[in-house]
Design an enzyme around this catalytic site. Structure first.
Site, PDB file in Angstrom:
ATOM      1  N   GLU A   1      18.021  75.879  -0.602  1.00 39.61           N
ATOM      2  CA  GLU A   1      17.568  76.709   0.525  1.00 39.61           C
ATOM      3  C   GLU A   1      17.487  78.171   0.094  1.00 39.61           C
ATOM      4  O   GLU A   1      17.981  79.068   0.792  1.00 39.61           O
ATOM      5  CB  GLU A   1      18.496  76.542   1.731  1.00 39.61           C
ATOM      6  CG  GLU A   1      18.422  75.165   2.367  1.00 39.61           C
ATOM      7  CD  GLU A   1      19.141  75.083   3.714  1.00 39.61           C
ATOM      8  OE1 GLU A   1      20.032  75.905   3.974  1.00 39.61           O
ATOM      9  OE2 GLU A   1      18.793  74.191   4.504  1.00 39.61           O
TER      10      GLU A   1
ATOM     11  N   GLU B   1      17.128  66.774   3.575  1.00 40.42           N
ATOM     12  CA  GLU B   1      18.394  66.729   4.316  1.00 40.42           C
ATOM     13  C   GLU B   1      18.090  66.352   5.757  1.00 40.42           C
ATOM     14  O   GLU B   1      17.794  67.219   6.581  1.00 40.42           O
ATOM     15  CB  GLU B   1      19.105  68.073   4.261  1.00 40.42           C
ATOM     16  CG  GLU B   1      19.671  68.383   2.907  1.00 40.42           C
ATOM     17  CD  GLU B   1      20.399  69.712   2.881  1.00 40.42           C
ATOM     18  OE1 GLU B   1      20.921  70.138   3.926  1.00 40.42           O
ATOM     19  OE2 GLU B   1      20.416  70.331   1.804  1.00 40.42           O
TER      20      GLU B   1
HETATM   21  C1  GLA Z   1      21.976  73.121   4.709  1.00 35.83           C
HETATM   22  C2  GLA Z   1      22.467  73.059   3.280  1.00 35.83           C
HETATM   23  C3  GLA Z   1      23.454  71.939   3.054  1.00 35.83           C
HETATM   24  C4  GLA Z   1      24.457  71.871   4.175  1.00 35.83           C
HETATM   25  C5  GLA Z   1      23.726  71.686   5.486  1.00 35.83           C
HETATM   26  C6  GLA Z   1      24.628  71.587   6.703  1.00 35.83           C
HETATM   27  O1  GLA Z   1      20.888  72.354   4.881  1.00 35.83           O
HETATM   28  O2  GLA Z   1      21.402  72.929   2.369  1.00 35.83           O
HETATM   29  O3  GLA Z   1      24.089  72.165   1.826  1.00 35.83           O
HETATM   30  O4  GLA Z   1      25.202  73.040   4.190  1.00 35.83           O
HETATM   31  O5  GLA Z   1      22.909  72.802   5.701  1.00 35.83           O
HETATM   32  O6  GLA Z   1      25.533  70.566   6.578  1.00 35.83           O
END
Ligand code: GLA
Length: 584
Positions: free
Chosen positions: A159, A235
């Protein structure tokens, strides 16, 4: 047998054929290595064809240059088990991983240098990252699918668009990764929000998204940004994590299963975050701070389809049914959950346990931060002579027990922005300061811990000399073995901290256990030297998970380090987990 995995015009291609990835996240250090195969197999039984894991750099190299990749950190073995189970693997080495993991995976020896440009093309930061990536790529490269292994994708950063837009940084990560022998496609993940998709973009990276709802809209945002190639939700948040002092999060099984169906029906690939969350063992939990500092609880159950203790939940069965509409699901009998043994263990006390794990430091003119005291220092006692009485003001990260001439007089707590205390008259002032988890997201990653600046007494800085004791918390269970028992420490079943409690119990065979912690204050627990993690009366979590392989047939030992005070000086193992009052 080797295979080819590529990114096609519309799909991922496995040996030239369109392939939909149906993956689930599982972080190997959050699962006892004796249970890796069990959890991976269960994920396969749900219908998954891949397992994804982050790599937490700070777990592998908590001390600079001291690289560990054995036991619970044996990434190579984890990837080999995935391969043995006939599944593919996705690997996300960061170097920054977020993940509710301590410091977002970055080592404190790196982030302690505040002059460093983290997550940027700062050459000194990149030099450390390069050495790290060379090590992990040496493990990943021979396990890629085109070399007969399981790995089909490797992610760069995490991210990044939510943090920065340094394209030279991304370019260098790609260069080092390719130079390290990674030949499979490289991906990146970003929240499907325009400026983030832009910031994290790089031509060498296939874009994936992180989201858990509003599926059509999110997929459309991804498609708008990336005109060709497969869509992937890297995700798919199927649950959520808990902070101390908040409610336990769960999500609606029906809504979440419907969203998974939407994703798969759209032809998108998916990585369910998490298929099995596991546990923030030892001191690995992270924290969030978007205005208020909130540390993560020890459980990382995440309301995932496979629970923290490996049970197949309602969500597992609902997801399996959805997946079976899109892909073959193994038709075998599914394991069912059993209750854990319930038992109560009498404990004996060892007084002054901190002296067993102490290193004396100083004197210092001003209180040093934990970072100045060394990497991974998490518990420190600061002492100074400060005559008088009045208002004490101190910025502590994150939690402090304050003592006046040896007597406890109160606490300072960052989570509730409590940084002042009425200090009674006296001479010596002591603060036992605990780091309760390092922020893993946003700009506070790598911030200093301990006492920040110089405390004030009635507005005047408390002059040194300050002396300091640092405590090696992880070594406590081992250090207790020869320590004498204090028969006076437990009175009416109650104890005042800091105190260590230990007890022995018998098991007919090794078994998962749930250690009830709600009658204790704040501290840490071990079984047979295996560091289960933190507990805190504040909840919501009220039991700690003890993985079966950490126990044994015959005599077992439980140890706790209680820093505050406990109303029950016995250890109760209960038959089911209690992660707290639920909220959807
Ligand atoms: C983001 C991050 C993950 C995790 C999620 C929440 O998407 O990329 O590593 O922290 O949020 O669980």
């Amino acid at each position: 047998m080797t295979s080819r995995f590529e990114i096609g015009e519309t799909d991922f291609l496995l040996n030239g054929e369109a392939h939909q990835i149906i993956s689930g996240a599982m972080h190997y250090p959050r699962v006892h290595s004796g249970l890796w195969r069990d959890r991976i197999r269960k994920a396969r039984l749900m219908g998954l064809n891949a397992i994804e894991t982050y790599i937490p750099w700070n777990a592998h190299e908590s001390v600079r240059g001291d690289w560990r990749a054995d036991g619970d950190l044996d990434l190579g073995r984890f990837l080999d088990i995935i391969h043995d189970e006939g599944m593919n693997a996705i690997v996300r080495p960061g170097p920054y991983i977020c993940a509710e993991w301590h410091n977002g995976g970055l080592p404190t020896w790196l982030t302690g240098d505040e002059s460093l440009g983290l997550r940027s093309s700062d050459p000194r930061y990149l030099a450390a990252v390069t050495a790290y990536l060379e090590r992990v790529n040496a493990i990943i490269a021979p396990r890629q699918i085109d070399r007969g292994g399981s790995v089909i994708l490797v992610q760069i950063e995490n991210e990044y668009g939510a943090y920065g837009s340094d394209k030279a940084y991304l370019a260098e990560l790609i260069r080092v990764t390719r130079a390290g022998g990674i030949t499979v496609p490289l991906t990146r993940v970003d929240q499907p929000i325009s400026h983030m998709l832009e910031g994290g973009a790089h031509e060498g990276l296939h874009t994936t998204g992180s989201f858990g709802s509003r599926i059509d809209e999110r997929l459309a945002a991804l498609r708008e940004h990336q005109r060709t190639g497969p869509l992937m939700c890297m995700e798919f948040w199927c649950g959520w994590f808990d902070h101390w002092g908040e409610k336990h999060h769960t999500t609606s099984v029906a809504d979440s299963a419907a969203d998974l169906d939407r994703l798969l029906s759209a032809g998108a690939s998916v990585n369910i975050y998490m298929v099995h969350g596991g546990t923030n063992f030892a001191l690995t939990n992270g924290a969030n701070d978007s205005g208020r500092y909130l540390p993560l609880v020890t459980s990382y159950d995440y309301d995932a389809p496979i629970s923290e203790s490996g049970d197949l939940t309602d969500k597992f069965h609902a997801y399996r049914e959805i997946i079976s509409k899109h892909a073959p699901v193994p038709e075998v009998p599914l394991p069912t959950a059993t209750d854990a043994p319930a038992l109560t263990v009498r404990l004996e006390a060892v007084s002054d346990p901190l002296s067993l794990i102490a290193t004396h430091r100083g004197p210092f003119d001003a209180p040093p931060t934990m970072d100045e005291l060394g990497s991974d220092v998490t518990l420190v006692e600061y002492a100074v002579t400060a005559p008088g009485t009045g208002l004490l003001e101190a910025e502590v990260r994150d939690y402090a027990w304050v003592l006046r001439d040896g007597r406890p007089v109160g606490r300072l707590q960052r989570t509730v922005q409590d940084d002042t205390l009425a200090l009674p008259a006296g001479q010596e002032l002591r603060l036992l300061v605990e780091e309760t988890g390092r922020v893993n997201y946003d700009t506070r990653i790598g911030e200093a811990k301990g006492i920040i600046g110089i405390p004030l007494l009635n507005g005047t800085p408390v002059d040194g000399p300050w002396t300091v004791r640092t405590f090696d918390v992880s070594a406590l269970a081992k250090s207790l073995s020869d320590a004498p028992v204090d028969l006076t420490a437990i009175s009416g079943g109650r104890v005042t901290g800091p105190v260590a409690l230990r007890g022995r119990f018998h098991l007919d065979e090794s078994a998962d256990l749930f250690l009830a912690t709600h009658r204790w204050g704040k501290g840490y627990a071990w079984v047979n030297g295996f560091f289960l993690g933190r507990y805190w009366r504040r909840g919501p979590q009220r039991t700690l998970y003890v993985p079966g392989p950490a126990t044994r047939r015959g005599v077992n030992e439980v140890v706790i380090l209680e820093l505050e005070g406990a109303s029950d000086a016995s250890a109760r193992f209960v038959s089911r987990p209690d992660l707290g009052h639920e909220v959807e």
